[in-house]
Write a protein that holds these residues in place. Structure first.
Motif, PDB file in Angstrom:
ATOM      1  N   ARG A   1       0.833  -1.201   0.000  1.00  0.00           N
ATOM      2  CA  ARG A   1       0.000   0.000   0.000  1.00  0.00           C
ATOM      3  C   ARG A   1       0.874   1.260   0.000  1.00  0.00           C
ATOM      4  N   ARG A   2       1.915   1.274   0.814  1.00  0.00           N
ATOM      5  CA  ARG A   2       2.800   2.442   0.845  1.00  0.00           C
ATOM      6  C   ARG A   2       3.539   2.612  -0.477  1.00  0.00           C
ATOM      7  N   LEU A   3       3.908   1.518  -1.091  1.00  0.00           N
ATOM      8  CA  LEU A   3       4.598   1.601  -2.378  1.00  0.00           C
ATOM      9  C   LEU A   3       3.682   2.223  -3.436  1.00  0.00           C
ATOM     10  N   GLU A   4       2.415   1.833  -3.438  1.00  0.00           N
ATOM     11  CA  GLU A   4       1.470   2.389  -4.399  1.00  0.00           C
ATOM     12  C   GLU A   4       1.198   3.865  -4.112  1.00  0.00           C
ATOM     13  N   ASP A   5       1.063   4.236  -2.840  1.00  0.00           N
ATOM     14  CA  ASP A   5       0.717   5.618  -2.478  1.00  0.00           C
ATOM     15  C   ASP A   5       1.900   6.567  -2.624  1.00  0.00           C
ATOM     16  N   ASP A   6       3.087   6.134  -2.191  1.00  0.00           N
ATOM     17  CA  ASP A   6       4.227   7.050  -2.080  1.00  0.00           C
ATOM     18  C   ASP A   6       5.360   6.767  -3.066  1.00  0.00           C
ATOM     19  N   GLY A   7       5.295   5.630  -3.742  1.00  0.00           N
ATOM     20  CA  GLY A   7       6.383   5.289  -4.645  1.00  0.00           C
ATOM     21  C   GLY A   7       7.618   4.749  -3.945  1.00  0.00           C
ATOM     22  N   PHE A   8       7.513   4.555  -2.650  1.00  0.00           N
ATOM     23  CA  PHE A   8       8.616   3.987  -1.856  1.00  0.00           C
ATOM     24  C   PHE A   8       8.006   3.224  -0.695  1.00  0.00           C
ATOM     25  N   THR A   9       8.662   2.143  -0.304  1.00  0.00           N
ATOM     26  CA  THR A   9       8.153   1.393   0.845  1.00  0.00           C
ATOM     27  C   THR A   9       9.290   0.832   1.670  1.00  0.00           C
TER      28      THR A   9
END
Length: 558
Positions: free
Chosen positions: A544-552
């Motif tokens: 979810r963070r990767l999709e929202d922020d481009g980094f996880t």
């Protein structure tokens, strides 16, 4: 007259007086049976209501090996049985030994050897105390029996008997080891049937009564992590009780700030090297010990008790800078004569003596991840179990209404002590477990290798240690325990912003949950039926963070 002078008089006259008939009027008789015991009784650390002090030169005829014994009435009142401290003179009166020994008359030889070995494992291999079998009293049958009875000793010679101050200090040191033995035996007699699960239930009850909400499974996990490696990282949002769970775990087993067995060390942002933690040599050339060195010194003196250290907010400074020496020495631990030993932490040239890392010191670091803190390198993460505490139950108020106060239970180092340092240690008793775990980790490494995040031998071994302890204590089902291992040893190493991290997370999700993610990461999933639900939920959050922020990263909240 000093203790030194009394011993020298005995050694000077005993052989000559032994040629005559044994008589209570003889000077040697008076010295051994009265003067020396009375002198020892005047020492402040020899409690008169607890200890019996007596000496003997024989009964009816002179003995070849006269002695003066100090006996704790909790374990024995006779030199024929049990353990006690005893000064033994050699047959030729050229040597004197201060020993921790056991009665030879009523102790079978195999039992004597077993207990001697056990005691030697608790005594640090340093200073003047010897734990070998090199004591030499003489050639008589009685002398040989006494030699076999000795677990530890300090040796003196007639020509070089130390000053009285050192003799007294040596006796006090040996008294400390004797007290440790007595306390261990006392706990065995009081709590002979406590199972691993019973101790965990006690610790959980103690923590629950303090008002923070942790499941029994979470307490089990913390304990298993400490047994696996004496360094654990507790992470999560501020205020979830990371420091408190460590403190209450320690308190629940009798380790408190008052008795010096629990120490809170706040980490400062300006720590740049190990001197802030371990100590330094000042401008005068004197060594100024750091807070961890003080704990280590106490732990060395009491090897049968666990010592807990909390490095509070340990990533306010770069952990690799100030903690790297401790991490390296922790990796050097090995078996020697049935005991866990380490390489030197500080050399004699710096600290005045070689300083090692005792096996009864447990270090727990608490961390928050925000703009004021530093990230962890893989070097640190590989050497710890990283436990996340983010769940908050503000409505957990039962402790205010109905839970009774839970008293601490004195639990010794034996319960916490590591039994595995190498994979072959585990394989000897759990071959099927090692092979099963290795197969699973090989599959995980295929997923992680394109990221350069695949694990090495250390992580594999420590996961096997954790799961072996879990199986032996009958704490959790295998899948529950392996889920914790994934969460604590694999996922904290993962971060990134490109397609490789996305592919790896999706493949790991399939492995943990049993189905492919659909890309709708904002919705809630029921993962209770997943093979590894905790890890699956964390991976879902990371996607979810990767999709929202481009980094996880593991370290970013959902």
């Amino acid at each position: 007259m000093s203790l030194r002078d009394l011993f020298r008089q005995v050694m000077a006259i005993y052989e000559e007086e032994k040629r005559e008939k044994l008589s209570k009027e003889r000077r040697a008789f008076q010295l051994v049976t009265k003067a020396i015991p009375e002198k020892i009784k005047t020492l402040s650390f020899v409690e008169p209501d607890r200890y019996i002090v007596k000496g003997s030169v024989g009964q009816g005829v002179w003995t070849d090996v006269p002695w003066v014994a100090v006996m704790d009435q909790k374990v024995t009142d006779s030199t024929q049985r049990g353990y006690y401290l005893v000064y033994l003179f050699s047959e030729d009166m050229r040597r004197l030994y201060l020993t921790l020994a056991q009665g030879v008359t009523e102790t079978p030889r195999d039992e004597m050897e077993r207990v001697n070995k056990e005691i030697r494992q608790r005594i640090p291999a340093r200073g003047r105390v010897q734990t070998d079998s090199a004591i030499r009293l003489g050639q008589s049958k009685r002398a040989k029996e006494y030699e076999r009875s000795v677990a530890a000793y300090m040796a003196y010679s007639f020509d070089n008997l130390p000053p009285d101050e050192q003799l007294v200090n040596d006796l006090e040191t040996m008294m400390d080891y004797y007290r440790q033995y007595v306390e261990t035996e006392r706990m065995r007699s009081i709590e002979p049937s406590l199972s691993d699960r019973a101790v965990v239930e006690h610790i959980h009850s103690y923590i629950t009564a303090k008002g923070f909400y942790y499941t029994q499974e979470e307490v089990m996990n913390l304990i298993l992590s400490l047994k696996t490696k004496p360094f654990v990282i507790l992470c999560g949002i501020s205020g979830t009780g990371k420091t408190k769970i460590a403190q209450w775990l320690a308190e629940s087993v009798g380790a408190t700030e008052d008795n010096g067995r629990f120490t809170l060390i706040p980490v400062r942002p300006d720590w740049n090297d190990g001197s802030d933690l371990l100590g330094y040599v000042d401008i005068k050339g004197d060594f100024k010990p750091g807070p961890l060195t003080n704990v280590i010194t106490e732990a060395e003196n009491h090897p049968d008790k666990p010592y807990f250290v909390v490095l509070d907010e340990m990533n306010l400074a770069r952990v690799e800078h100030y903690f790297s020496d401790v991490l390296s020495v922790m990796e050097s631990r090995r078996w020697e004569n049935g005991r866990i030993v380490s390489s030197r932490l500080l050399p004699k040239e710096t600290a005045g003596r070689d300083l090692f890392l005792p096996s009864n010191v447990y270090i727990i670091g608490t961390v928050n991840m925000d703009e004021t803190t530093h990230p962890f390198s893989k070097k640190v993460l590989d050497r710890a179990n990283t436990i996340e505490f983010n769940r908050v139950r503000l409505d957990h108020l039962d402790f205010l209404r109905s839970l009774p106060t839970v008293a601490p239970l004195s639990v010794g180092q034996e319960w916490f002590a590591a039994r595995y340092l190498h994979l072959k240690d585990v394989y000897a008793g759990h071959p099927a477990l090692v092979e099963t775990v290795t197969k699973k980790l090989v599959d995980i490494n295929r997923i992680l290798e394109p990221l350069g995040a695949h694990i090495g031998y250390r992580v594999r071994d420590e996961i096997c240690f954790y799961l072996a302890y879990n199986e032996e204590g009958q704490f959790m089902e295998f899948q529950q325990a392996f889920d914790y291992c994934l969460m604590q040893k694999i996922l904290p190493r993962l971060s990134g912003s490109d397609g490789r991290i996305e592919r790896a997370l999706k493949e790991l999700f399939v492995l943990c949950a049993g189905f492919e993610p659909d890309g709708e990461y904002d919705r809630m999933l029921d993962l209770s039926y997943a093979d590894y639900p905790k890890s699956a939920e964390k991976i879902w959050q990371m996607l979810r963070r990767l999709e929202d922020d481009g980094f996880t990263s593991f370290w970013l909240g959902a």
